[in-house]
Design an enzyme around this catalytic site. Structure first.
Site, mmCIF file in Angstrom:
data_model
loop_
_atom_site.group_PDB
_atom_site.id
_atom_site.type_symbol
_atom_site.label_atom_id
_atom_site.label_comp_id
_atom_site.label_asym_id
_atom_site.label_seq_id
_atom_site.Cartn_x
_atom_site.Cartn_y
_atom_site.Cartn_z
ATOM 1 N N ASP A 4 -30.472 4.361 -20.057
ATOM 2 C CA ASP A 4 -30.191 4.046 -18.660
ATOM 3 C C ASP A 4 -29.250 2.849 -18.513
ATOM 4 O OD1 ASP A 4 -32.014 2.167 -19.571
ATOM 5 O OD2 ASP A 4 -33.628 2.763 -18.230
ATOM 6 N N ASN A 60 -45.631 0.652 -14.175
ATOM 7 C CA ASN A 60 -46.002 1.800 -13.335
ATOM 8 C C ASN A 60 -45.838 3.127 -14.080
ATOM 9 O OD1 ASN A 60 -43.247 2.100 -13.449
ATOM 10 N ND2 ASN A 60 -42.866 1.835 -11.261
ATOM 11 N N HIS A 62 -43.175 4.147 -15.782
ATOM 12 C CA HIS A 62 -41.845 4.746 -15.855
ATOM 13 C C HIS A 62 -41.319 4.739 -17.286
ATOM 14 C CE1 HIS A 62 -39.797 0.616 -14.911
ATOM 15 N NE2 HIS A 62 -39.499 0.910 -16.151
ATOM 16 N N GLU A 115 -38.875 6.722 -12.285
ATOM 17 C CA GLU A 115 -39.964 6.084 -11.556
ATOM 18 C C GLU A 115 -41.009 7.126 -11.156
ATOM 19 O OE1 GLU A 115 -40.131 2.991 -11.560
ATOM 20 O OE2 GLU A 115 -38.377 1.936 -10.783
HETATM 21 C C1 GLP Z 1 -37.040 -1.352 -17.717
HETATM 22 C C2 GLP Z 1 -36.223 -0.272 -18.448
HETATM 23 C C3 GLP Z 1 -37.113 0.627 -19.264
HETATM 24 C C4 GLP Z 1 -38.090 -0.264 -20.005
HETATM 25 C C5 GLP Z 1 -39.084 -0.847 -19.029
HETATM 26 C C6 GLP Z 1 -40.009 -1.895 -19.611
HETATM 27 O O1 GLP Z 1 -36.858 -1.388 -16.363
HETATM 28 N N1 GLP Z 1 -35.367 0.542 -17.651
HETATM 29 O O2 GLP Z 1 -36.329 1.435 -20.137
HETATM 30 O O3 GLP Z 1 -38.793 0.483 -20.950
HETATM 31 O O4 GLP Z 1 -38.452 -1.293 -17.842
HETATM 32 O O5 GLP Z 1 -39.377 -3.114 -19.808
HETATM 33 P P1 GLP Z 1 -39.971 -4.293 -20.698
HETATM 34 O O6 GLP Z 1 -39.881 -3.801 -22.114
HETATM 35 O O7 GLP Z 1 -39.084 -5.457 -20.453
HETATM 36 O O8 GLP Z 1 -41.373 -4.487 -20.260
#
Ligand code: GLP
Length: 244
Positions: free
Chosen positions: A69, A138, A140, A145
């Site tokens: 992404d 959440n 995702h 989402e």
């Molecule tokens: C982000 C990314 C995801 C990631 C998630 C968790 O928004 N788009 O690909 O896995 O949220 O992030 P973190 O590893 O910083 O908790």
């Protein structure tokens, strides 16, 4: 196939295990097509991959990568763009060929058409062999989402307030966090031949438990992974709390 869960002590061990898993796949198939994730969770894994390259000669010269992404509207040189993240955390320190790396273009003139191109690039590369994932609080994955259809493909999405607030820590203010992103879809992710999801810390425990044991529901996007034939979660003790 049920999701395989490996519980490790802490973040450090999670990072080493994940890097070893990727290194093994890479040694078995030097031209591996690797799906990559951003966020704070895979940072330790990338650090270890860099070390394996620099100290043990792990070779990325034939590897092809596709990131999950990118924020819509951020130029690649913006410090919070995932382009910048990938260069700083991984690509600048290994012998990967820049032309073999793919990250959704946050500045695409026609984002909808670009998303279809991104899908075509993945297909042209032969599909993703191993997809690395994090998980949002959440549930995702990528930026899929809650409510994302299970048959979704690469597309433009609107970020939830929870996600924007979670990610605001990296920006100067909440207002600066982009409202939209481009993400691989859930169906795109599910086509990867193998999936490796990493989760660390108590804030992820509920999402992990619901993904592994809960009903399959679009309200918890990661629960779709229960349908994958080869999916492993590496979680630390804090993130495994809800697994019982
Ligand atoms: C982000 C990314 C995801 C990631 C998630 C968790 O928004 N788009 O690909 O896995 O949220 O992030 P973190 O590893 O910083 O908790």
């Amino acid at each position: 196939m049920p999701i395989k869960v490996i519980v490790v002590k802490d973040y450090e061990e999670l990072s080493l295990r994940a890097a070893r898993h990727i290194a093994k796949a890479l040694r078995a198939k030097p031209n591996l097509v690797l799906g990559l994730a951003t966020g704070s969770t895979p940072e330790g894994c990338y650090r270890e991959l860099v070390r394996l390259h620099q100290e043990e000669g792990l070779d990325f010269s034939q590897v092809v990568t596709f990131n999950l992404d990118e924020y819509l509207g951020l130029p690649p040189e913006h410090e919070q763009s995932y382009h910048y993240y990938m260069r700083k955390k991984l690509f600048d320190h290994i012998n990967i060929r820049p032309e073999n790396t793919h990250i959704p273009d946050g500045l695409a003139e026609d984002p909808e058409a670009y998303c279809q191109e991104y899908e075509a690039m993945i297909r042209a590369a032969g599909g993703i062999d191993l997809q690395l994932l994090g998980i949002g609080r959440n549930g995702h994955i990528g930026f899929n989402e809650p409510g994302s259809p299970f048959d979704s493909r690469t597309r433009v999405v609107k970020l939830t307030e929870t996600t924007r607030r979670d990610n605001a820590r990296f920006f100067r203010s909440l207002e600066e966090v982009p409202i939209h992103a481009v993400t691989m879809g859930l169906a795109t992710i599910m086509e990867a031949r193998e999936i490796l999801l990493l989760a660390s810390g108590a804030s992820k425990a509920e999402a992990v438990a619901r993904a592994v044991k809960g009903p399959k529901t679009t309200e918890l996007p990661a629960s779709i992974l229960q349908d994958h034939a080869n999916c492993t979660f590496i979680v630390d003790e804090a993130a495994a709390e809800g697994l019982g």
